[in-house]
Design a protein around this motif. Structure first.
Motif, PDB file in Angstrom:
ATOM      1  N   GLY A 167       0.864   3.712   3.789  1.00 19.81           N
ATOM      2  CA  GLY A 167       2.124   3.193   3.245  1.00 19.81           C
ATOM      3  C   GLY A 167       3.106   4.295   2.898  1.00 19.81           C
TER       4      GLY A 167
ATOM      5  N   PHE B 287     -15.679  10.494   3.656  1.00 12.63           N
ATOM      6  CA  PHE B 287     -16.455   9.395   3.073  1.00 12.63           C
ATOM      7  C   PHE B 287     -17.606   9.999   2.254  1.00 12.63           C
ATOM      8  CE2 PHE B 287     -14.806   7.034   6.892  1.00 12.63           C
ATOM      9  CZ  PHE B 287     -14.087   6.094   6.181  1.00 12.63           C
TER      10      PHE B 287
ATOM     11  N   THR C 205      -3.860  -4.320   4.401  1.00 13.70           N
ATOM     12  CA  THR C 205      -4.708  -5.043   3.448  1.00 13.70           C
ATOM     13  C   THR C 205      -5.791  -4.116   2.888  1.00 13.70           C
ATOM     14  OG1 THR C 205      -5.966  -5.876   5.321  1.00 13.70           O
ATOM     15  CG2 THR C 205      -4.303  -7.335   4.384  1.00 13.70           C
TER      16      THR C 205
ATOM     17  N   ASN D  18      -9.752  11.536   7.466  1.00 11.20           N
ATOM     18  CA  ASN D  18     -11.102  11.389   6.900  1.00 11.20           C
ATOM     19  C   ASN D  18     -11.782  12.752   6.757  1.00 11.20           C
ATOM     20  OD1 ASN D  18     -10.656   8.676   6.987  1.00 11.20           O
ATOM     21  ND2 ASN D  18     -11.894   8.301   8.803  1.00 11.20           N
TER      22      ASN D  18
ATOM     23  N   PRO E 154      -9.569  -3.516   1.876  1.00 12.70           N
ATOM     24  CA  PRO E 154     -10.850  -4.125   2.229  1.00 12.70           C
ATOM     25  C   PRO E 154     -11.908  -4.236   1.135  1.00 12.70           C
ATOM     26  CG  PRO E 154     -10.667  -1.958   3.237  1.00 12.70           C
ATOM     27  CD  PRO E 154      -9.386  -2.214   2.515  1.00 12.70           C
ATOM     28  N   PHE E 155     -12.120  -3.196   0.351  1.00 12.19           N
ATOM     29  CA  PHE E 155     -13.334  -3.198  -0.476  1.00 12.19           C
ATOM     30  C   PHE E 155     -13.096  -3.460  -1.956  1.00 12.19           C
ATOM     31  CE2 PHE E 155     -13.969   0.103   2.886  1.00 12.19           C
ATOM     32  CZ  PHE E 155     -14.673  -0.725   3.733  1.00 12.19           C
ATOM     33  N   LYS E 156     -11.956  -2.942  -2.452  1.00 11.28           N
ATOM     34  CA  LYS E 156     -11.806  -2.903  -3.907  1.00 11.28           C
ATOM     35  C   LYS E 156     -11.069  -4.106  -4.472  1.00 11.28           C
ATOM     36  CE  LYS E 156     -10.588   1.666  -2.802  1.00 11.28           C
ATOM     37  NZ  LYS E 156      -9.490   2.584  -2.834  1.00 11.28           N
TER      38      LYS E 156
ATOM     39  N   GLY F  19       0.831  -1.216   0.000  1.00 13.70           N
ATOM     40  CA  GLY F  19       0.000   0.000   0.000  1.00 13.70           C
ATOM     41  C   GLY F  19       0.857   1.254   0.000  1.00 13.70           C
TER      42      GLY F  19
ATOM     43  N   ARG G  56      -9.894   1.897  13.884  1.00 12.17           N
ATOM     44  CA  ARG G  56      -9.391   3.219  14.212  1.00 12.17           C
ATOM     45  C   ARG G  56     -10.003   4.144  13.192  1.00 12.17           C
ATOM     46  NH1 ARG G  56      -3.759   3.511  12.774  1.00 12.17           N
ATOM     47  NH2 ARG G  56      -4.457   1.972  11.272  1.00 12.17           N
ATOM     48  N   LEU G  57     -10.091   5.429  13.538  1.00 11.87           N
ATOM     49  CA  LEU G  57     -10.552   6.406  12.549  1.00 11.87           C
ATOM     50  C   LEU G  57      -9.413   7.381  12.311  1.00 11.87           C
ATOM     51  CD1 LEU G  57     -14.123   6.891  13.964  1.00 11.87           C
ATOM     52  CD2 LEU G  57     -13.513   5.799  11.803  1.00 11.87           C
ATOM     53  N   PHE G  58      -9.189   7.686  11.057  1.00 17.33           N
ATOM     54  CA  PHE G  58      -8.082   8.567  10.712  1.00 17.33           C
ATOM     55  C   PHE G  58      -8.526  10.025  10.748  1.00 17.33           C
ATOM     56  CE2 PHE G  58      -6.037   5.142   7.793  1.00 17.33           C
ATOM     57  CZ  PHE G  58      -5.639   4.434   8.914  1.00 17.33           C
TER      58      PHE G  58
ATOM     59  N   ASP H 146       0.034  -6.979  -6.950  1.00 18.35           N
ATOM     60  CA  ASP H 146      -1.322  -6.670  -6.500  1.00 18.35           C
ATOM     61  C   ASP H 146      -1.654  -7.607  -5.346  1.00 18.35           C
ATOM     62  OD1 ASP H 146      -3.984  -6.232  -6.049  1.00 18.35           O
ATOM     63  OD2 ASP H 146      -4.574  -6.266  -8.159  1.00 18.35           O
TER      64      ASP H 146
ATOM     65  N   PRO I 291      -4.631  -2.828  11.940  1.00 22.17           N
ATOM     66  CA  PRO I 291      -6.035  -3.200  12.112  1.00 22.17           C
ATOM     67  C   PRO I 291      -6.976  -2.071  11.728  1.00 22.17           C
ATOM     68  CG  PRO I 291      -5.009  -2.798  14.227  1.00 22.17           C
ATOM     69  CD  PRO I 291      -3.951  -2.581  13.200  1.00 22.17           C
TER      70      PRO I 291
ATOM     71  N   GLY J 122      -0.402   4.711  -0.810  1.00 23.80           N
ATOM     72  CA  GLY J 122      -1.561   5.157  -0.032  1.00 23.80           C
ATOM     73  C   GLY J 122      -1.140   6.031   1.137  1.00 23.80           C
ATOM     74  N   GLN J 123      -2.129   6.496   1.909  1.00 21.28           N
ATOM     75  CA  GLN J 123      -1.773   7.434   2.984  1.00 21.28           C
ATOM     76  C   GLN J 123      -0.971   6.759   4.095  1.00 21.28           C
ATOM     77  OE1 GLN J 123      -5.165   9.444   4.616  1.00 21.28           O
ATOM     78  NE2 GLN J 123      -6.380   7.582   4.815  1.00 21.28           N
TER      79      GLN J 123
HETATM   80  N1  LIG Z   1      -9.906   5.841   6.912  1.00 24.66           N
HETATM   81  C1  LIG Z   1      -9.865   5.232   8.078  1.00 24.66           C
HETATM   82  O1  LIG Z   1     -10.360   5.767   9.081  1.00 24.66           O
HETATM   83  C2  LIG Z   1      -9.199   3.915   8.201  1.00 24.66           C
HETATM   84  C3  LIG Z   1      -8.833   3.464   9.448  1.00 24.66           C
HETATM   85  C4  LIG Z   1      -8.196   2.240   9.571  1.00 24.66           C
HETATM   86  C5  LIG Z   1      -7.948   1.472   8.454  1.00 24.66           C
HETATM   87  N2  LIG Z   1      -8.336   1.919   7.245  1.00 24.66           N
HETATM   88  C6  LIG Z   1      -8.145   1.019   6.093  1.00 24.66           C
HETATM   89  O2  LIG Z   1      -6.799   0.964   5.650  1.00 24.66           O
HETATM   90  C7  LIG Z   1      -6.789   0.681   4.251  1.00 24.66           C
HETATM   91  C8  LIG Z   1      -5.567   1.268   3.562  1.00 24.66           C
HETATM   92  O3  LIG Z   1      -5.395   2.503   4.075  1.00 24.66           O
HETATM   93  P1  LIG Z   1      -4.882   3.763   3.305  1.00 24.66           P
HETATM   94  O4  LIG Z   1      -5.580   4.876   3.967  1.00 24.66           O
HETATM   95  O5  LIG Z   1      -3.411   3.752   3.271  1.00 24.66           O
HETATM   96  O6  LIG Z   1      -5.518   3.524   1.855  1.00 24.66           O
HETATM   97  P2  LIG Z   1      -5.271   4.293   0.515  1.00 24.66           P
HETATM   98  O7  LIG Z   1      -4.688   5.639   0.760  1.00 24.66           O
HETATM   99  O8  LIG Z   1      -6.510   4.157  -0.259  1.00 24.66           O
HETATM  100  O9  LIG Z   1      -4.124   3.408  -0.144  1.00 24.66           O
HETATM  101  C9  LIG Z   1      -4.252   2.050  -0.395  1.00 24.66           C
HETATM  102  C10 LIG Z   1      -3.175   1.676  -1.397  1.00 24.66           C
HETATM  103  O10 LIG Z   1      -3.289   0.273  -1.623  1.00 24.66           O
HETATM  104  C11 LIG Z   1      -2.943  -0.010  -2.962  1.00 24.66           C
HETATM  105  N3  LIG Z   1      -3.755  -1.125  -3.499  1.00 24.66           N
HETATM  106  C12 LIG Z   1      -3.281  -2.380  -3.685  1.00 24.66           C
HETATM  107  N4  LIG Z   1      -4.188  -3.180  -4.209  1.00 24.66           N
HETATM  108  C13 LIG Z   1      -5.295  -2.454  -4.346  1.00 24.66           C
HETATM  109  C14 LIG Z   1      -6.572  -2.744  -4.868  1.00 24.66           C
HETATM  110  N5  LIG Z   1      -6.882  -3.968  -5.342  1.00 24.66           N
HETATM  111  N6  LIG Z   1      -7.457  -1.749  -4.900  1.00 24.66           N
HETATM  112  C15 LIG Z   1      -7.156  -0.506  -4.450  1.00 24.66           C
HETATM  113  N7  LIG Z   1      -5.940  -0.160  -3.958  1.00 24.66           N
HETATM  114  C16 LIG Z   1      -5.029  -1.144  -3.902  1.00 24.66           C
HETATM  115  C17 LIG Z   1      -3.084   1.275  -3.754  1.00 24.66           C
HETATM  116  O11 LIG Z   1      -1.809   1.516  -4.296  1.00 24.66           O
HETATM  117  P3  LIG Z   1      -1.480   1.274  -5.849  1.00 24.66           P
HETATM  118  O12 LIG Z   1      -2.581   1.911  -6.632  1.00 24.66           O
HETATM  119  O13 LIG Z   1      -0.171   1.989  -6.006  1.00 24.66           O
HETATM  120  O14 LIG Z   1      -1.393  -0.188  -6.042  1.00 24.66           O
HETATM  121  C18 LIG Z   1      -3.375   2.363  -2.723  1.00 24.66           C
HETATM  122  O15 LIG Z   1      -2.498   3.458  -2.797  1.00 24.66           O
HETATM  123  C19 LIG Z   1      -8.018   1.345   3.681  1.00 24.66           C
HETATM  124  O16 LIG Z   1      -8.513   0.549   2.655  1.00 24.66           O
HETATM  125  C20 LIG Z   1      -8.940   1.485   4.891  1.00 24.66           C
HETATM  126  O17 LIG Z   1     -10.115   0.711   4.836  1.00 24.66           O
HETATM  127  C21 LIG Z   1      -8.927   3.133   7.093  1.00 24.66           C
END
Ligand SMILES: NC(=O)c1ccc[n+]([C@@H]2O[C@H](COP(=O)([O-])OP(=O)(O)OC[C@H]3O[C@@H](n4cnc5c(N)ncnc54)[C@H](OP(=O)(O)O)[C@@H]3O)[C@@H](O)[C@H]2O)c1
Length: 269
Positions: free
Chosen positions: A16, A128, A79, A123, A81-83, A10, A118-120, A57, A115, A13-14
């Motif tokens: 990673g 959302f 990991t 957000n 979760p949705f996509k 990841g 938690r809420l970031f 991937d 895990p 992402g935010q």
């Molecule tokens: N927002 C919250 O409050 C919160 C709290 C705790 C946990 N989380 C969970 O933590 C997860 C990741 O966090 P994040 O905030 O770092 O997410 P993010 O900013 O959306 O980044 C996720 C990264 O995962 C990669 N990725 C790999 N396989 C993927 C796929 N099949 N579909 C989409 N992206 C894929 C993407 O990178 P590439 O495009 O470069 O492959 C993307 O940059 C979130 O999905 C979220 O549910 C969120």
């Protein structure tokens, strides 16, 4: 140049990218940024900063995932979760299974998984769907999926704190192994209600911020997470900020600081 490798899933992402930036700043490990597209703008930006960037991937490419962790001493795993095509637990199992493969050097292997409960803070910046952080007559309204006065949640400033926390664990897990290996840490700034959160945000922003229930997500894992707040405390028994992380040198940012710095500039205040 560091020869110890830290694989980061990841990475664009935010969460990673916070880890990759902190690893580069620290210099102990060479970050191996894992992305689905090594040519994306954000992947190329990480390469330009000095990270190794590899393609895999997590959501379906088992062989590439194995390659991504080969030779890595430590792994940061978040990991999707949705996509993704594969469920989150399978994504995690694929990474862990890679360790068992005889082609992957065993060595010392430390993995971190983040895990969901938690809420970031972030957000608020990228809300959302249907939940704007919007102007009110005298300040702002934060729409969330939570009911007013609902019980306390755990809040994390992911982009600021995740990277330094992961670096603290990765760089000290051999010298302070009894404090780190096998432990579950909770990286968060505050355990508070949404009204408590907005009160702190108001102090930093210098304007009132109100919390409002903005409806339900209609996405089962999100709704389940939000409604669980009212039923049981997340990470019961763990003080927030986690004193075990503080002992390891991790100092988390505050909600007030987020309001005064990031949010203020985001809103152009
Ligand atoms: N927002 C919250 O409050 C919160 C709290 C705790 C946990 N989380 C969970 O933590 C997860 C990741 O966090 P994040 O905030 O770092 O997410 P993010 O900013 O959306 O980044 C996720 C990264 O995962 C990669 N990725 C790999 N396989 C993927 C796929 N099949 N579909 C989409 N992206 C894929 C993407 O990178 P590439 O495009 O470069 O492959 C993307 O940059 C979130 O999905 C979220 O549910 C969120």
């Amino acid at each position: 140049m560091a020869t110890r490798i830290a694989a980061v899933f990841g990475a664009t992402g935010q969460q990673g990218s916070s880890v990759v930036h902190a690893l580069l700043k620290d210099g102990t490990f060479m970050p191996r940024a894992v992305t689905r597209d090594v040519n994306s703008k954000s992947a190329r930006a990480l390469a330009k900063l000095g990270a190794e960037v590899v393609s895999a991937d997590l959501g379906g490419d088992k062989e590439a995932v194995k390659k991504a962790v080969t030779g890595a001493e430590v792994v940061f795993l978040v990991t999707i979760p949705f996509k993704a095509a594969l469920p989150e637990d399978v994504q995690g199992i694929n990474v862990i299974d890679a360790r068992k493969d005889p082609e992957v050097p065993r060595g010392i292997w430390c993995r971190l998984r983040v895990p969901r409960y938690r809420l970031f803070f972030e957000n608020i910046l990228t809300p959302f769907p249907g939940l704007p952080f919007e102007k009110s007559d005298d300040g702002y309204v934060w729409n969330t999926y939570a009911q007013p006065g609902s019980d306390t949640a755990v809040h994390t400033w992911a982009s600021r704190d995740l990277g330094p926390a992961v670096v603290a664990l990765f760089t000290q897990y051999t010298t302070r192994s009894s404090e780190i290996v096998g432990q579950t840490f909770v990286l968060a700034s505050a355990r508070t209600s949404f009204e408590g959160f907005t009160a702190e945000l108001s102090k930093g922003l210098g304007k009132p911020v109100y919390h409002k229930h903005g409806g339900i997500a209609g996405v089962l894992p999100v709704d389940e997470m939000i409604y669980s707040v009212a039923e049981f405390p997340w990470y019961a028994g763990v003080a927030i900020p986690d004193p075990r992380l503080e002992k390891l040198g991790v100092k988390t940012g505050t909600i007030e600081e987020f309001g005064r710095t990031v949010l203020k500039s985001h809103l152009g205040e």
